[in-house]
Design an enzyme around this catalytic site. Structure first.
Site, PDB file in Angstrom:
ATOM      1  N   THR A  10       0.836  -1.199   0.000  1.00 41.33           N
ATOM      2  CA  THR A  10       0.000   0.000   0.000  1.00 41.33           C
ATOM      3  C   THR A  10       0.871   1.249   0.000  1.00 41.33           C
ATOM      4  O   THR A  10       0.457   2.290  -0.525  1.00 41.33           O
ATOM      5  CB  THR A  10      -0.942   0.031   1.218  1.00 41.33           C
ATOM      6  OG1 THR A  10      -0.182  -0.103   2.420  1.00 41.33           O
ATOM      7  CG2 THR A  10      -1.965  -1.085   1.136  1.00 41.33           C
TER       8      THR A  10
ATOM      9  N   HIS B  55      -0.177 -16.731  -2.933  1.00 41.54           N
ATOM     10  CA  HIS B  55      -1.428 -16.415  -3.626  1.00 41.54           C
ATOM     11  C   HIS B  55      -1.227 -16.147  -5.106  1.00 41.54           C
ATOM     12  O   HIS B  55      -2.083 -15.570  -5.770  1.00 41.54           O
ATOM     13  CB  HIS B  55      -2.120 -15.230  -2.944  1.00 41.54           C
ATOM     14  CG  HIS B  55      -2.536 -15.530  -1.535  1.00 41.54           C
ATOM     15  ND1 HIS B  55      -2.809 -14.548  -0.609  1.00 41.54           N
ATOM     16  CD2 HIS B  55      -2.727 -16.700  -0.883  1.00 41.54           C
ATOM     17  CE1 HIS B  55      -3.133 -15.103   0.547  1.00 41.54           C
ATOM     18  NE2 HIS B  55      -3.093 -16.414   0.399  1.00 41.54           N
TER      19      HIS B  55
END
EC number: 2.3.1.286
Length: 246
Positions: A25, A118
């Site tokens: 982020t 992932h």
């Protein structure tokens, strides 16, 4: 507190770094699960829906290319670069990541040191034969037809190389992460809420195996109470100072 982190890293022989959305982020990539995350705008498409419906596959690719407009602007930040420095020095053996943005690769961490639990959103694969497809190729086909493209070799379903809801975790990567975790004496959990299992089980495994556990995350996590050190600070500035980056 950063001095305590620095000392812990210096005293360790084999560090494993585990990263979540919080480290990226700071590079401008929005996370998925926060109140303003991407899943508030785009509800995740379940893997079974993707497989069963050509329309859902097309919608998945439409969302993918829309989100890529943001991801394409992102570059590794000082947090990524600090980790890459420690890998280069031989201090960090592996980087286990929940992120799919590929920024650890771009930062200079060798591919064999990165364990992507992932998957990776920077390319696509055929679910039938496993052939890699570059996103530029997939985008051109999608924009020309409006339909999800098929594999150029076997005609199978092509999907972004990420793990979707309802899709099995990658066995090889999970095994690599398990082995790396058991081999470390310091486990750094960075920028993860530590709520998503089975990935979030690795900090617990490290702690139970005798490694020190340090958590660096802006928000509290459910595992703070078992950690040896917790830093609720901005990741990039903390790691930059510890790694003594310019």
């Amino acid at each position: 507190m950063s001095q305590e982190l620095k000392r812990a890293i210096e005293e360790s022989y084999r560090v494993v770094v585990f990263t979540g959305a919080g480290i990226s982020t700071e590079s401008g990539i929005p996370d998925f699960r926060s109140p303003t995350g991407l899943w508030k705008k785009y509800a995740p498409i379940d893997f079974q829906e993707f497989m069963a419906s050509a329309d859902m596959r097309a919608e998945a690719w439409r969302r993918k290319f829309e989100m890529d407009k943001t991801m394409a602007k992102a570059a590794p930040n000082k947090g990524h670069m600090a980790i890459a420095k420690w890998v280069g020095e031989g201090k960090v053996s592996h980087v286990i990541t929940q992120n799919v943005d590929g920024l650890h690769h771009v930062s200079g961490v060798p591919e064999d040191k990165i364990i992507e639990l992932h998957g990776n959103a920077t390319y696509a694969t055929c679910l039938g034969c496993g052939l890699r497809h570059e996103l530029e190729e997939v985008r051109a086909l999608f924009e020309a037809s409006g339909a999800a493209p098929d594999c150029r070799d076997c005609g199978g379903i092509v999907k972004s190389a990420t793990i979707s809801f309802g899709q099995a975790m990658p066995e090889k990567e999970m095994e690599r992460a398990h082995e790396a975790t058991l081999g470390c004496d310091l486990f750094l959990a960075i920028g993860s809420s530590l709520q998503v299992f089975p990935a979030a089980g690795f900090p617990i495994l490290a702690k139970r195996n005798g490694a020190r556990l340090i958590i660096i995350n802006r928000e509290e996590t459910d595992m703070d109470e078992i950690a040896d050190l917790v830093l609720h600070e901005e990741i990039g500035p903390v790691l930059r100072a510890v790694a003594m980056l310019n």
